[in-house]
Scaffold this motif. Structure first.
Motif, PDB file in Angstrom:
ATOM      1  N   PHE A   5       0.892  -1.149   0.000  1.00 50.32           N
ATOM      2  CA  PHE A   5       0.000   0.000   0.000  1.00 50.32           C
ATOM      3  C   PHE A   5       0.934   1.202   0.000  1.00 50.32           C
ATOM      4  O   PHE A   5       1.834   1.276   0.837  1.00 50.32           O
ATOM      5  CB  PHE A   5      -0.916  -0.017   1.230  1.00 50.32           C
ATOM      6  CG  PHE A   5      -1.803   1.200   1.318  1.00 50.32           C
ATOM      7  CD1 PHE A   5      -2.639   1.544   0.270  1.00 50.32           C
ATOM      8  CD2 PHE A   5      -1.804   1.986   2.465  1.00 50.32           C
ATOM      9  CE1 PHE A   5      -3.457   2.670   0.349  1.00 50.32           C
ATOM     10  CE2 PHE A   5      -2.627   3.110   2.555  1.00 50.32           C
ATOM     11  CZ  PHE A   5      -3.452   3.447   1.493  1.00 50.32           C
ATOM     12  N   ALA A   6       0.747   2.108  -0.977  1.00 48.77           N
ATOM     13  CA  ALA A   6       1.785   3.113  -1.221  1.00 48.77           C
ATOM     14  C   ALA A   6       1.242   4.545  -1.272  1.00 48.77           C
ATOM     15  O   ALA A   6       1.266   5.201  -2.314  1.00 48.77           O
ATOM     16  CB  ALA A   6       2.493   2.771  -2.538  1.00 48.77           C
ATOM     17  N   PRO A   7       0.753   5.063  -0.155  1.00 46.17           N
ATOM     18  CA  PRO A   7       0.195   6.419  -0.178  1.00 46.17           C
ATOM     19  C   PRO A   7       1.278   7.503  -0.226  1.00 46.17           C
ATOM     20  O   PRO A   7       2.398   7.285   0.238  1.00 46.17           O
ATOM     21  CB  PRO A   7      -0.578   6.509   1.144  1.00 46.17           C
ATOM     22  CG  PRO A   7       0.142   5.566   2.054  1.00 46.17           C
ATOM     23  CD  PRO A   7       0.660   4.449   1.176  1.00 46.17           C
ATOM     24  N   ILE A  59       5.764   4.688   2.125  1.00 49.26           N
ATOM     25  CA  ILE A  59       5.452   6.114   2.152  1.00 49.26           C
ATOM     26  C   ILE A  59       6.113   6.737   0.923  1.00 49.26           C
ATOM     27  O   ILE A  59       7.333   6.800   0.820  1.00 49.26           O
ATOM     28  CB  ILE A  59       5.988   6.762   3.455  1.00 49.26           C
ATOM     29  CG1 ILE A  59       5.396   6.056   4.691  1.00 49.26           C
ATOM     30  CG2 ILE A  59       5.716   8.256   3.477  1.00 49.26           C
ATOM     31  CD1 ILE A  59       3.903   6.212   4.857  1.00 49.26           C
ATOM     32  N   GLU A  60       5.294   7.191  -0.026  1.00 54.38           N
ATOM     33  CA  GLU A  60       5.827   7.694  -1.302  1.00 54.38           C
ATOM     34  C   GLU A  60       6.051   9.205  -1.229  1.00 54.38           C
ATOM     35  O   GLU A  60       5.262  10.007  -1.743  1.00 54.38           O
ATOM     36  CB  GLU A  60       4.880   7.309  -2.442  1.00 54.38           C
ATOM     37  CG  GLU A  60       4.740   5.793  -2.565  1.00 54.38           C
ATOM     38  CD  GLU A  60       4.614   5.287  -3.992  1.00 54.38           C
ATOM     39  OE1 GLU A  60       3.863   5.894  -4.774  1.00 54.38           O
ATOM     40  OE2 GLU A  60       5.278   4.273  -4.321  1.00 54.38           O
ATOM     41  N   ASP A  61       7.150   9.560  -0.576  1.00 52.05           N
ATOM     42  CA  ASP A  61       7.440  10.991  -0.358  1.00 52.05           C
ATOM     43  C   ASP A  61       8.532  11.496  -1.301  1.00 52.05           C
ATOM     44  O   ASP A  61       9.401  12.268  -0.898  1.00 52.05           O
ATOM     45  CB  ASP A  61       7.814  11.246   1.116  1.00 52.05           C
ATOM     46  CG  ASP A  61       9.024  10.429   1.565  1.00 52.05           C
ATOM     47  OD1 ASP A  61       9.461   9.532   0.809  1.00 52.05           O
ATOM     48  OD2 ASP A  61       9.540  10.709   2.662  1.00 52.05           O
ATOM     49  N   THR A  97      10.792  11.247  -9.961  1.00 55.01           N
ATOM     50  CA  THR A  97       9.338  11.227 -10.178  1.00 55.01           C
ATOM     51  C   THR A  97       8.704   9.933  -9.671  1.00 55.01           C
ATOM     52  O   THR A  97       9.384   8.930  -9.440  1.00 55.01           O
ATOM     53  CB  THR A  97       9.005  11.354 -11.672  1.00 55.01           C
ATOM     54  OG1 THR A  97       9.574  10.225 -12.350  1.00 55.01           O
ATOM     55  CG2 THR A  97       9.539  12.642 -12.259  1.00 55.01           C
ATOM     56  N   TYR A  98       7.397   9.978  -9.569  1.00 52.54           N
ATOM     57  CA  TYR A  98       6.626   8.793  -9.193  1.00 52.54           C
ATOM     58  C   TYR A  98       6.967   7.606 -10.086  1.00 52.54           C
ATOM     59  O   TYR A  98       7.209   6.488  -9.604  1.00 52.54           O
ATOM     60  CB  TYR A  98       5.124   9.123  -9.272  1.00 52.54           C
ATOM     61  CG  TYR A  98       4.255   7.901  -9.386  1.00 52.54           C
ATOM     62  CD1 TYR A  98       4.168   6.996  -8.330  1.00 52.54           C
ATOM     63  CD2 TYR A  98       3.545   7.630 -10.563  1.00 52.54           C
ATOM     64  CE1 TYR A  98       3.398   5.843  -8.446  1.00 52.54           C
ATOM     65  CE2 TYR A  98       2.773   6.493 -10.678  1.00 52.54           C
ATOM     66  CZ  TYR A  98       2.704   5.600  -9.627  1.00 52.54           C
ATOM     67  OH  TYR A  98       1.951   4.472  -9.739  1.00 52.54           O
ATOM     68  N   GLN A  99       6.999   7.831 -11.426  1.00 49.26           N
ATOM     69  CA  GLN A  99       7.200   6.702 -12.348  1.00 49.26           C
ATOM     70  C   GLN A  99       8.526   5.998 -12.087  1.00 49.26           C
ATOM     71  O   GLN A  99       8.603   4.776 -12.148  1.00 49.26           O
ATOM     72  CB  GLN A  99       7.148   7.175 -13.818  1.00 49.26           C
ATOM     73  CG  GLN A  99       5.843   7.840 -14.229  1.00 49.26           C
ATOM     74  CD  GLN A  99       4.642   6.896 -14.264  1.00 49.26           C
ATOM     75  OE1 GLN A  99       4.777   5.674 -14.135  1.00 49.26           O
ATOM     76  NE2 GLN A  99       3.457   7.458 -14.412  1.00 49.26           N
TER      77      GLN A  99
HETATM   78  N1  GLU Z   1       1.580   6.995  -4.354  1.00 50.45           N
HETATM   79  C1  GLU Z   1       0.501   6.779  -5.272  1.00 50.45           C
HETATM   80  C2  GLU Z   1      -0.748   7.469  -4.772  1.00 50.45           C
HETATM   81  O1  GLU Z   1      -0.838   7.786  -3.601  1.00 50.45           O
HETATM   82  C3  GLU Z   1       0.161   5.310  -5.463  1.00 50.45           C
HETATM   83  C4  GLU Z   1       1.163   4.653  -6.315  1.00 50.45           C
HETATM   84  C5  GLU Z   1       0.915   3.202  -6.671  1.00 50.45           C
HETATM   85  O2  GLU Z   1       0.175   2.494  -5.984  1.00 50.45           O
HETATM   86  O3  GLU Z   1       1.534   2.772  -7.645  1.00 50.45           O
HETATM   87  O4  GLU Z   1      -1.637   7.693  -5.577  1.00 50.45           O
END
Ligand code: GLU
Length: 302
Positions: A20-22, A54-56, A189-191
């Motif tokens: 789970f990556a919020p 945690i995607e910071d 970046t996210y990608q």
């Molecule tokens: N961090 C992303 C978000 O909160 C989710 C990324 C993913 O699940 O690949 O939307």
């Protein structure tokens, strides 16, 4: 919603890790709760380990207060991960990924602004900006910290069998163009981060909202360029909808879990409503965490 993972996938990836990556750029809302329920529920059925990531990566927008609230909210909802990771703890792994791509001569510097890319686009379209390759042959030094970094993608079709949506085929080079891996402010970046992390953290199953389906083809290609031989399996769950035809309004979907918790709302009320709007419960009656996860696990089709 139903999900299906084939027997061969299940045996080759056993034991599973999912995540789970919020992003800690705001409070969790019901859309996040839907994702978390799908992640933890499918993990329960597969006996998978759940990683909280945690995607910071966006240093300008991430806040420690939001990260703390994510931990508190998840504990309050009874959704506790076995492991935890945070992107800002290891920037060197994203830098190393850029070096690896550079060794294959796949990177180039790009000074295009979002404004130029968004010209002529409106609404939905402007949020998914396709890169037209303007800087591909300009020879800008990607190591210059004031320019962005893009990776060259070959024009090819990418197919994957989504565990919820079924077979998908995408053409990342034509649909999104060369992805941005580091922006002009120095943020990875996210990608890039998501692909590097899913690889290094041995994530075999990605469960997330259908709004990210379009990112999957380019993530599979990027993972391959970074040496990942077998991509993760993907399951994109439906976004919350109003099943009764009643107008629930933006407030229903975007109300912060932290705010509802402070106002004395019970976690069971939120879980029951979210499960119902995912189409997994006939009514929106309150549900325990255990019952909610059991309902997601039971939506498996063989
Ligand atoms: N961090 C992303 C978000 O909160 C989710 C990324 C993913 O699940 O690949 O939307």
């Amino acid at each position: 919603m139903q999900w299906r993972l084939t027997k061969s996938e299940s045996s080759s990836r056993n034991p599973w890790t999912t995540r789970f990556a919020p992003s800690p750029t705001g409070f969790l809302h019901r859309g996040h709760v839907a994702s978390a329920l799908c992640v933890f529920g499918i993990a329960r059925a597969l006996d998978a380990e759940v990683l909280l990531r945690i995607e910071d990566h966006d240093r300008g927008r991430a806040r420690k207060a939001f990260e703390d609230a994510i931990d508190t909210d998840l504990a309050w909802l009874g959704l506790v991960a076995a492991r935890r990771a945070r992107q800002s703890d290891h920037p060197e792994r994203y830098a190393a990924a850029l070096d690896a791509l550079d060794a294959s001569r796949l990177l180039y510097g790009c000074d295009c602004s979002r404004k130029r890319l968004a010209q002529g686009l409106q609404g939905e379209l402007a949020s998914e900006l396709r890169y037209d390759g303007q800087c591909r042959e300009r020879g800008l030094d990607w190591r210059d910290p004031t320019v962005g970094v893009r990776v060259r993608l070959e024009a090819e079709l990418v197919s994957f069998d989504d565990a919820i949506l079924g077979p998908q085929t995408q053409s990342p080079a034509t649909e999104c163009g060369d992805p941005l891996l580091r922006d002009r402010h120095g943020n990875f970046t996210y990608q890039l981060c998501v692909v590097v992390d899913d690889h290094l953290e041995r994530v075999g199953l990605v469960v997330r909202g259908a709004d990210l389906t379009a990112s999957t083809g380019r993530q599979i290609l990027l993972a391959r360029l970074l040496g990942r031989t077998e991509p993760p399996a993907f399951a994109h769950h439906p976004l919350l909808v109003d099943l009764e035809g009643k107008k629930l309004g933006k407030r229903f979907f975007s109300a912060a879990v932290a705010q509802e918790r402070a106002a004395g709302v019970a976690p069971e009320k939120i879980l029951g409503e979210v499960l119902h709007h995912l189409g997994l419960a006939a009514t929106a009656a309150p549900l325990s965490t255990d019952a909610a996860l059991a309902a997601v696990a039971a939506a498996r089709r063989s």
